[in-house]
Design a protein around this motif. Sequence first.
Motif, PDB file in Angstrom:
ATOM      1  N   PRO A 302       0.813  -1.223   0.000  1.00  0.00           N
ATOM      2  CA  PRO A 302       0.000   0.000   0.000  1.00  0.00           C
ATOM      3  C   PRO A 302       0.846   1.273   0.000  1.00  0.00           C
ATOM      4  O   PRO A 302       0.369   2.321  -0.408  1.00  0.00           O
ATOM      5  CB  PRO A 302      -0.832  -0.120   1.286  1.00  0.00           C
ATOM      6  N   PRO A 382       6.939  -4.132   1.688  1.00  0.00           N
ATOM      7  CA  PRO A 382       7.624  -3.314   2.685  1.00  0.00           C
ATOM      8  C   PRO A 382       8.740  -4.098   3.370  1.00  0.00           C
ATOM      9  O   PRO A 382       8.627  -5.297   3.573  1.00  0.00           O
ATOM     10  CB  PRO A 382       6.515  -2.985   3.673  1.00  0.00           C
ATOM     11  N   ASP A 386       9.726  -5.507  12.058  1.00  0.00           N
ATOM     12  CA  ASP A 386      10.137  -6.210  13.264  1.00  0.00           C
ATOM     13  C   ASP A 386      10.938  -7.433  12.846  1.00  0.00           C
ATOM     14  O   ASP A 386      10.728  -7.991  11.782  1.00  0.00           O
ATOM     15  CB  ASP A 386       8.917  -6.605  14.098  1.00  0.00           C
ATOM     16  N   ALA A 388      10.909 -10.380  13.664  1.00  0.00           N
ATOM     17  CA  ALA A 388      10.217 -11.651  13.539  1.00  0.00           C
ATOM     18  C   ALA A 388       9.614 -11.839  12.156  1.00  0.00           C
ATOM     19  O   ALA A 388       9.265 -12.926  11.764  1.00  0.00           O
ATOM     20  CB  ALA A 388       9.108 -11.748  14.577  1.00  0.00           C
ATOM     21  N   ARG A 389       9.486 -10.695  11.416  1.00  0.00           N
ATOM     22  CA  ARG A 389       8.789 -10.799  10.137  1.00  0.00           C
ATOM     23  C   ARG A 389       9.711 -11.249   9.008  1.00  0.00           C
ATOM     24  O   ARG A 389       9.547 -10.884   7.874  1.00  0.00           O
ATOM     25  CB  ARG A 389       8.174  -9.450   9.786  1.00  0.00           C
ATOM     26  N   ARG A 391      11.829 -14.598   7.117  1.00  0.00           N
ATOM     27  CA  ARG A 391      11.379 -15.906   6.698  1.00  0.00           C
ATOM     28  C   ARG A 391      11.621 -16.882   7.829  1.00  0.00           C
ATOM     29  O   ARG A 391      12.652 -16.866   8.461  1.00  0.00           O
ATOM     30  CB  ARG A 391      12.136 -16.355   5.451  1.00  0.00           C
TER      31      ARG A 391
ATOM     32  N   TYR B 263      -0.031  -4.535   6.213  1.00  0.00           N
ATOM     33  CA  TYR B 263       1.102  -4.958   5.392  1.00  0.00           C
ATOM     34  C   TYR B 263       2.421  -4.754   6.122  1.00  0.00           C
ATOM     35  O   TYR B 263       3.375  -5.469   5.913  1.00  0.00           O
ATOM     36  CB  TYR B 263       1.106  -4.205   4.051  1.00  0.00           C
ATOM     37  N   LYS B 264       2.453  -3.742   6.975  1.00  0.00           N
ATOM     38  CA  LYS B 264       3.698  -3.445   7.680  1.00  0.00           C
ATOM     39  C   LYS B 264       3.905  -4.372   8.868  1.00  0.00           C
ATOM     40  O   LYS B 264       5.000  -4.864   9.093  1.00  0.00           O
ATOM     41  CB  LYS B 264       3.668  -1.986   8.179  1.00  0.00           C
ATOM     42  N   LYS B 272       0.590 -13.077   8.167  1.00  0.00           N
ATOM     43  CA  LYS B 272       2.036 -12.966   8.009  1.00  0.00           C
ATOM     44  C   LYS B 272       2.531 -13.965   6.962  1.00  0.00           C
ATOM     45  O   LYS B 272       3.349 -13.631   6.105  1.00  0.00           O
ATOM     46  CB  LYS B 272       2.687 -13.233   9.367  1.00  0.00           C
ATOM     47  N   LEU B 274       0.792 -15.276   4.479  1.00  0.00           N
ATOM     48  CA  LEU B 274       0.354 -14.849   3.139  1.00  0.00           C
ATOM     49  C   LEU B 274       1.286 -13.777   2.589  1.00  0.00           C
ATOM     50  O   LEU B 274       1.716 -13.829   1.443  1.00  0.00           O
ATOM     51  CB  LEU B 274      -1.064 -14.277   3.197  1.00  0.00           C
ATOM     52  N   LEU B 275       1.601 -12.796   3.425  1.00  0.00           N
ATOM     53  CA  LEU B 275       2.465 -11.701   2.970  1.00  0.00           C
ATOM     54  C   LEU B 275       3.871 -12.212   2.654  1.00  0.00           C
ATOM     55  O   LEU B 275       4.488 -11.795   1.688  1.00  0.00           O
ATOM     56  CB  LEU B 275       2.538 -10.588   4.022  1.00  0.00           C
ATOM     57  N   ASP B 276       4.354 -13.142   3.475  1.00  0.00           N
ATOM     58  CA  ASP B 276       5.698 -13.676   3.240  1.00  0.00           C
ATOM     59  C   ASP B 276       5.775 -14.518   1.967  1.00  0.00           C
ATOM     60  O   ASP B 276       6.855 -14.702   1.414  1.00  0.00           O
ATOM     61  CB  ASP B 276       6.155 -14.518   4.439  1.00  0.00           C
ATOM     62  N   TYR B 289       8.653 -18.472   0.480  1.00  0.00           N
ATOM     63  CA  TYR B 289       8.080 -18.941   1.732  1.00  0.00           C
ATOM     64  C   TYR B 289       6.715 -19.540   1.404  1.00  0.00           C
ATOM     65  O   TYR B 289       5.948 -18.956   0.634  1.00  0.00           O
ATOM     66  CB  TYR B 289       7.926 -17.787   2.734  1.00  0.00           C
ATOM     67  N   ASP B 312       3.250 -22.334  12.418  1.00  0.00           N
ATOM     68  CA  ASP B 312       4.560 -22.605  13.010  1.00  0.00           C
ATOM     69  C   ASP B 312       4.603 -22.272  14.500  1.00  0.00           C
ATOM     70  O   ASP B 312       5.474 -22.724  15.224  1.00  0.00           O
ATOM     71  CB  ASP B 312       5.644 -21.754  12.322  1.00  0.00           C
ATOM     72  N   ARG B 313       3.688 -21.431  14.930  1.00  0.00           N
ATOM     73  CA  ARG B 313       3.698 -20.968  16.306  1.00  0.00           C
ATOM     74  C   ARG B 313       2.811 -21.788  17.232  1.00  0.00           C
ATOM     75  O   ARG B 313       2.786 -21.540  18.440  1.00  0.00           O
ATOM     76  CB  ARG B 313       3.154 -19.539  16.331  1.00  0.00           C
ATOM     77  N   GLU B 348       3.272 -11.939  20.404  1.00  0.00           N
ATOM     78  CA  GLU B 348       4.527 -12.466  19.879  1.00  0.00           C
ATOM     79  C   GLU B 348       4.600 -12.260  18.363  1.00  0.00           C
ATOM     80  O   GLU B 348       5.667 -12.001  17.803  1.00  0.00           O
ATOM     81  CB  GLU B 348       4.647 -13.958  20.198  1.00  0.00           C
ATOM     82  N   THR B 349       3.448 -12.386  17.686  1.00  0.00           N
ATOM     83  CA  THR B 349       3.436 -12.276  16.229  1.00  0.00           C
ATOM     84  C   THR B 349       3.742 -10.853  15.780  1.00  0.00           C
ATOM     85  O   THR B 349       4.534 -10.637  14.868  1.00  0.00           O
ATOM     86  CB  THR B 349       2.067 -12.712  15.664  1.00  0.00           C
ATOM     87  N   ILE B 350       3.147  -9.869  16.433  1.00  0.00           N
ATOM     88  CA  ILE B 350       3.367  -8.499  15.973  1.00  0.00           C
ATOM     89  C   ILE B 350       4.621  -7.879  16.604  1.00  0.00           C
ATOM     90  O   ILE B 350       5.343  -7.135  15.946  1.00  0.00           O
ATOM     91  CB  ILE B 350       2.121  -7.597  16.221  1.00  0.00           C
ATOM     92  N   GLY B 352       7.194  -9.628  18.049  1.00  0.00           N
ATOM     93  CA  GLY B 352       8.377 -10.485  17.910  1.00  0.00           C
ATOM     94  C   GLY B 352       8.919 -11.043  19.188  1.00  0.00           C
ATOM     95  O   GLY B 352       8.678 -10.563  20.273  1.00  0.00           O
TER      96      GLY B 352
END
Lengths: 393, 352
Positions: A302, A382, A386, A388-389, A391, B263-264, B272, B274-276, B289, B312-313, B348-350, B352
Amino acid sequence: MADLDKQGGTPEQGGGDVSESSTTAEVEAAFAKTVDRGEPILQVRNLVKHFPLTQGILFKKQIGAVRAVDDISFDLYQGETLGVVGESGCGKSTVAKLLMNLETPTSGQILYKGEDISRLSGRALKAVRRNIQMVFQDPYTSLNPRMTVGDIIGEPFEIHPEVAPKGDRRRKVQELLDVVGLNPEYINRYPHQFSGGQRQRIGIARGLALNPEIIICDEPVSALDVSVQAQVINLMERLQDEFNLSYVFIAHDLSIVRHISDRVGVMYLGKMAEIGTDAEIYDHPTHPYTQALLSAVPQPDPATRDQRERIILTGDVPSPANPPSGCRFRTRCWKARARCALEVPDLAVPAEFRYVEGPAHHDSACFFAEDKPEVTHPQEPPAPEDPARGRAD
Amino acid sequence: MTTTQKTADLPAAKSADSAGTPLLQVKDLHVEFHTRDGVVKAINGVNYSVDSGETLAVLGESGSGKSVTAQAIMGILDMPPGRIPSGEILYRGQDMLTMSGEERRKIRGRKIAMIFQDALSSLNPVLSVGYQLGEMFRVHQGLSKKDAKAKAIELMDRVRIPAAKERVNDYPHQFSGGMRQRIMIAMALALEPDLIIADEPTTALDVTVQAQVMDLLAELQREYNMGLILITHDLGVVADVADKIAVMYAGRIVETAPVHELYKRPAHPYTKGLLDSIPRLDHKGSELYAIKGLPPNMARVPAGCAFNPRCDRAQDICRTEVPALHPVTEQDGTTLVGRGSACHFWKETIHG
Ligand SMILES: Nc1ncnc2c1ncn2[C@@H]1O[C@H](COP(=O)(O)OP(=O)(O)OP(=O)(O)O)[C@@H](O)[C@H]1O
Ligand SMILES: Nc1ncnc2c1ncn2[C@@H]1O[C@H](COP(=O)(O)OP(=O)(O)O)[C@@H](O)[C@H]1O
Ligand code: SF4
Ligand code: SF4
Ligand SMILES: [Mg+2]
Ligand SMILES: [Mg+2]
């Protein structure tokens, strides 16, 4: 249309000036040669396929022709993936069928290891078919629902028993299932017991059965869910390395094509508009159609949406039964001038880039080609913010 | 962790409407189908809302329940076998599921219009396009045949069909796919609705035509200040046009967020993933991925979090407890407006 008379020509007409070897044994010997990595394994020359348009039921009268493929030339190099993109109806699947010998060209040649294979029959045809296989678009309709997975994958062995003797087949099929990541115990199941992605794997296993050198993939992941597409793409890339395959990869998803392809050809209305390496086509398109096509692709980021210059074409693709004179793209091209209606532009390096080096130096069928790197927007999603994002590996 | 509360009240995004009531709000909607093989729980708690002038994208893979939700809103579910055991569908604060049939008819089709993926099968093949467009005005506004036709031509012009006057008597099959979709848009616009639901409006179209149609839709939305619910599986289309996003998985909303935020910084492992899995330039030549496994069969949704076999989590709790749609906050607890995640481990997902 004079061209149409040539359709279904006899095998003897085939090679003509290209190959002198005309006996089946010689042809078979030529097919057994190995081609070095990076050398052309398939050469398509002036390929034409016109489908006659007829009227009347009893006495069919030809009233015209659908010019599905109209004078296309390109090479496929050993070990590479050639992506083919273009909008619906531009002739991608017809090219695939011609390469597979499932259709006879109206004119033109398809040279496999230097031999024209477009008009072969009998043993020689069988020999080519072993080496060029296909994976189809729709995993739901391309598998026979009444055959078990074992029969489907093993069917090519019926036609080519020399590849796997009868007693050995079950084991071979199970090996193939394993190769594509399916449980070998599924050998007696039927297609409806599998998901779309699994069926596409079955189609790939079948394509691999005869140890081919070339696989023609017509939209192999288009019917799959986003989360499953990546699995099948990874599998195809792994198999390419493992078995030293060359791919023609037809698709309309431009980001997947870029990921998997070494080179990319862009088709429009039965013609190749532009062809080059992935970086040349995506970062330095010189043909207006490619530029419009790339700029129209929505980017999964976006942050770029207000910065991108978008070329919105007006109108629809004209009918291939009645294509525009001169350049096929001229009815939608914002740069068209008088010359574009009179002459057909050749697919070659345009004059303005002939003596310059760099990514704009590649084949593009346009009289007024321009390097327009800005139309290709940042392809990057983008950057991970963080840690964690990344692979998960 | 307080993970078992059933619904979470998410801080709503600033509403454009003065009253603060969203134009349309779906609350904890459930839909099931009674089939021979048993009960298919297609929708298991959908929550989303949209305001005037706002675009909500509903993102999900096939079978995740995007269309069934839309059909429930439009009142076009097959009932039976379909059933709505619980939930609310509020139009300007009024529940359409409990109001009288007459009240409902004033809203559906007039105030809320829908555009379908397959324009050819949703237009009548034996009636001219002009007749079908005009019908909207004859039936709903009592216009004469002549006036209705003039309105139809005006609408066709509005959606940029070239030579509308000459083509008004043509039949659907005489138009290209892109033009048919534009006619569908014209039909949806006819009564100047407040909200349009577009179910994969461009999936069947080529990219250059898709761009034309999306462009038109966005322009008309701005002009009429309509709400738009855009249903799609295309991460690119979403990034291009959405203001906010609701991600669906196995009949539930698993994440909601404003478009840039999602997306960020996705807060759900499925989003996550899907975006990866989008092909990225810097990963060319290496593996993509890929989320492992397959979307679930809706007749046998896994217990706990439906995503757990692919995640995975996943921990033990994920296999037993359904995660509520938690409000998502910054690490220090600051609210993130409009954000929610149905994951036990959203933090943890957002973060980290
Ligand atoms: N057997 C046939 N008889 C007549 N016309 C045909 C035949 N096969 C294909 N065509 C026409 O040839 C043109 C090219 O078709 P083709 O299937 O190659 O397109 P495509 O690029 O694969 O499109 P898509 O992206 O929709 O798969 C189209 O106009 C099509 O209608
Ligand atoms: N009429 C029906 N009868 C039974 N199951 C249905 C019916 N319509 C939809 N479903 C099921 O509901 C689930 C959600 O479907 P749908 O909303 O169409 O998905 P999508 O997200 O692809 O639009 C699917 O599992 C589908 O099979
Ligand atoms: S040759 Fe002319 S019409 Fe064709 S793409 Fe180039 S400028 Fe446009
Ligand atoms: S709840 Fe558990 S299984 Fe579900 S997405 Fe979160 S971590 Fe994964
Ligand atoms: Mg095709
Ligand atoms: Mg749907």
